[in-house]
Write an enzyme that holds these catalytic residues in place. Sequence first.
Site, mmCIF file in Angstrom:
data_model
loop_
_atom_site.group_PDB
_atom_site.id
_atom_site.type_symbol
_atom_site.label_atom_id
_atom_site.label_comp_id
_atom_site.label_asym_id
_atom_site.label_seq_id
_atom_site.Cartn_x
_atom_site.Cartn_y
_atom_site.Cartn_z
ATOM 1 N N ARG A 1 51.203 89.927 27.267
ATOM 2 C CA ARG A 1 50.675 89.189 26.128
ATOM 3 C C ARG A 1 51.653 89.147 24.962
ATOM 4 N NH1 ARG A 1 44.948 89.557 27.272
ATOM 5 N NH2 ARG A 1 43.702 88.616 25.660
ATOM 6 N N ARG B 1 30.050 89.465 25.288
ATOM 7 C CA ARG B 1 31.090 90.390 24.830
ATOM 8 C C ARG B 1 31.104 90.450 23.306
ATOM 9 N NH1 ARG B 1 36.502 88.880 28.194
ATOM 10 N NH2 ARG B 1 37.350 89.076 26.088
ATOM 11 N N ARG C 1 41.454 86.258 17.828
ATOM 12 C CA ARG C 1 42.092 86.254 19.164
ATOM 13 C C ARG C 1 42.944 85.001 19.351
ATOM 14 N NH1 ARG C 1 36.917 86.615 22.402
ATOM 15 N NH2 ARG C 1 38.180 86.390 24.268
ATOM 16 N N ARG D 1 29.774 82.207 26.228
ATOM 17 C CA ARG D 1 30.072 82.962 27.454
ATOM 18 C C ARG D 1 29.136 84.158 27.663
ATOM 19 N NH1 ARG D 1 35.966 85.295 28.491
ATOM 20 N NH2 ARG D 1 35.627 86.195 26.441
ATOM 21 N N LYS E 1 41.057 81.813 32.556
ATOM 22 C CA LYS E 1 41.909 82.666 33.411
ATOM 23 C C LYS E 1 41.041 83.503 34.360
ATOM 24 C CE LYS E 1 43.820 84.758 29.853
ATOM 25 N NZ LYS E 1 43.066 84.129 28.744
HETATM 26 P P1 AP5 Z 1 37.012 82.832 31.121
HETATM 27 O O1 AP5 Z 1 37.367 82.540 32.527
HETATM 28 O O2 AP5 Z 1 36.238 84.065 30.824
HETATM 29 O O3 AP5 Z 1 38.298 82.709 30.167
HETATM 30 P P2 AP5 Z 1 39.524 83.683 29.981
HETATM 31 O O4 AP5 Z 1 40.729 82.839 29.849
HETATM 32 O O5 AP5 Z 1 39.528 84.733 31.046
HETATM 33 O O6 AP5 Z 1 39.153 84.265 28.566
HETATM 34 P P3 AP5 Z 1 39.106 85.755 28.001
HETATM 35 O O7 AP5 Z 1 38.354 85.660 26.690
HETATM 36 O O8 AP5 Z 1 38.553 86.732 28.981
HETATM 37 O O9 AP5 Z 1 40.563 86.024 27.747
HETATM 38 P P4 AP5 Z 1 41.113 86.974 26.752
HETATM 39 O O10 AP5 Z 1 42.530 86.830 27.118
HETATM 40 O O11 AP5 Z 1 40.799 86.797 25.339
HETATM 41 O O12 AP5 Z 1 40.333 88.342 27.062
HETATM 42 P P5 AP5 Z 1 40.753 89.654 27.803
HETATM 43 O O13 AP5 Z 1 39.576 90.196 28.480
HETATM 44 O O14 AP5 Z 1 42.020 89.460 28.563
HETATM 45 O O15 AP5 Z 1 36.178 81.555 30.590
HETATM 46 C C1 AP5 Z 1 35.684 81.520 29.260
HETATM 47 C C2 AP5 Z 1 34.345 80.775 29.233
HETATM 48 O O16 AP5 Z 1 34.579 79.408 29.597
HETATM 49 C C3 AP5 Z 1 33.302 81.284 30.244
HETATM 50 O O17 AP5 Z 1 32.050 81.147 29.661
HETATM 51 C C4 AP5 Z 1 33.440 80.341 31.443
HETATM 52 O O18 AP5 Z 1 32.233 80.219 32.176
HETATM 53 C C5 AP5 Z 1 33.797 79.042 30.738
HETATM 54 N N1 AP5 Z 1 34.646 78.164 31.542
HETATM 55 C C6 AP5 Z 1 35.660 78.520 32.370
HETATM 56 N N2 AP5 Z 1 36.230 77.428 32.916
HETATM 57 C C7 AP5 Z 1 35.562 76.361 32.398
HETATM 58 C C8 AP5 Z 1 35.688 74.942 32.553
HETATM 59 N N3 AP5 Z 1 36.613 74.413 33.373
HETATM 60 N N4 AP5 Z 1 34.867 74.137 31.860
HETATM 61 C C9 AP5 Z 1 33.924 74.660 31.031
HETATM 62 N N5 AP5 Z 1 33.737 75.994 30.843
HETATM 63 C C10 AP5 Z 1 34.553 76.829 31.512
HETATM 64 O O19 AP5 Z 1 41.160 90.587 26.567
HETATM 65 C C11 AP5 Z 1 40.184 91.113 25.690
HETATM 66 C C12 AP5 Z 1 40.860 92.059 24.711
HETATM 67 O O20 AP5 Z 1 41.463 93.173 25.421
HETATM 68 C C13 AP5 Z 1 42.020 91.465 23.904
HETATM 69 O O21 AP5 Z 1 41.579 90.764 22.771
HETATM 70 C C14 AP5 Z 1 42.805 92.737 23.546
HETATM 71 O O22 AP5 Z 1 42.164 93.448 22.521
HETATM 72 C C15 AP5 Z 1 42.687 93.562 24.817
HETATM 73 N N6 AP5 Z 1 43.789 93.267 25.740
HETATM 74 C C16 AP5 Z 1 43.684 92.721 26.985
HETATM 75 N N7 AP5 Z 1 44.892 92.591 27.540
HETATM 76 C C17 AP5 Z 1 45.783 93.039 26.643
HETATM 77 C C18 AP5 Z 1 47.209 93.145 26.639
HETATM 78 N N8 AP5 Z 1 47.946 92.714 27.675
HETATM 79 N N9 AP5 Z 1 47.807 93.688 25.545
HETATM 80 C C19 AP5 Z 1 47.089 94.144 24.508
HETATM 81 N N10 AP5 Z 1 45.736 94.049 24.443
HETATM 82 C C20 AP5 Z 1 45.089 93.504 25.505
#
Ligand code: AP5
Length: 225
Positions: free
Chosen positions: A98, A170, A181, A137, A23
């Site tokens: 979410r 991270r 997660r 990552r 994402k």
């Molecule tokens: P990346 O693009 O970073 O993936 P992502 O989908 O953004 O994954 P996240 O881990 O950031 O999502 P998340 O939803 O768990 O975390 P968030 O920060 O929102 O890509 C991942 C890896 O794959 C990278 O290394 C990239 O280079 C690689 N990659 C990408 N595309 C690729 C491809 N095509 N092929 C190969 N490799 C590839 O949330 C973190 C925490 O915050 C949550 O756990 C929660 O505690 C809190 N939080 C955030 N939002 C909320 C909410 N709405 N409600 C409650 N708590 C929340």
Amino acid sequence: MSSRQSVSGANRLILLGPPGAGKGTQAKTLAGRLDVPHVASGDLFRHHQQQGTPLGVKALDYMTQGMLVPDEITIAMVLERILPPLAQNGFLLDGFPRNLIQAESLDQALAGRGLAITKTILIKVPVDELVTRLSGRLVCRQCQTPYHRETTPPKTPDVCDSCGGELYQRQDDAPEAIRTRIQVYEDETQPLVEYYHRDNCLAEVDGVGEVDEICCRLLQALQVE
Ligand code: AP5
């Protein structure tokens, strides 16, 4: 007109998908192409933590464990960034909503201003691939651009190609937090697929393949040339 079609011509978009689906990777390019702000709830929390704000402190334990931060904190933090006067021309949400409470709160807040989400795109990636991606990552401390040690490494080790910032791993990319997660996504976030399907505003995109190739699929789903 469906209740979710744009009434103002602006793009109000959601990128939905499990942790590691790509994402954040895709949102950076898409937001640029569509000229809308990229609003990532996880990045907002991490920014609060870097600044040492009370909100950041409250969110930290939940994030480290891979649990959702409580809705009352999260919803207010995100809505503040996307409702007028900010984000007049639309937005691209990443990581929010979410769960159903967040989705309903978002819809209500937009409806109160005569607005609606125009499209939600689900990025689909199998679980074993998610684990591989998250375990390798690296993220930029300054601009939050994600890299992967093997598949998408930076040109210079540990330095961000975009802004020169330092790359780090991270805390919630530790194996136990990754497992939590993914489970939390399946329990809390997956029901949103049905929620957005009901109004015909959901498109599903295969998230496996080269980053550029997936970006083309997303633009196609959004009907952008
Ligand atoms: P990346 O693009 O970073 O993936 P992502 O989908 O953004 O994954 P996240 O881990 O950031 O999502 P998340 O939803 O768990 O975390 P968030 O920060 O929102 O890509 C991942 C890896 O794959 C990278 O290394 C990239 O280079 C690689 N990659 C990408 N595309 C690729 C491809 N095509 N092929 C190969 N490799 C590839 O949330 C973190 C925490 O915050 C949550 O756990 C929660 O505690 C809190 N939080 C955030 N939002 C909320 C909410 N709405 N409600 C409650 N708590 C929340």
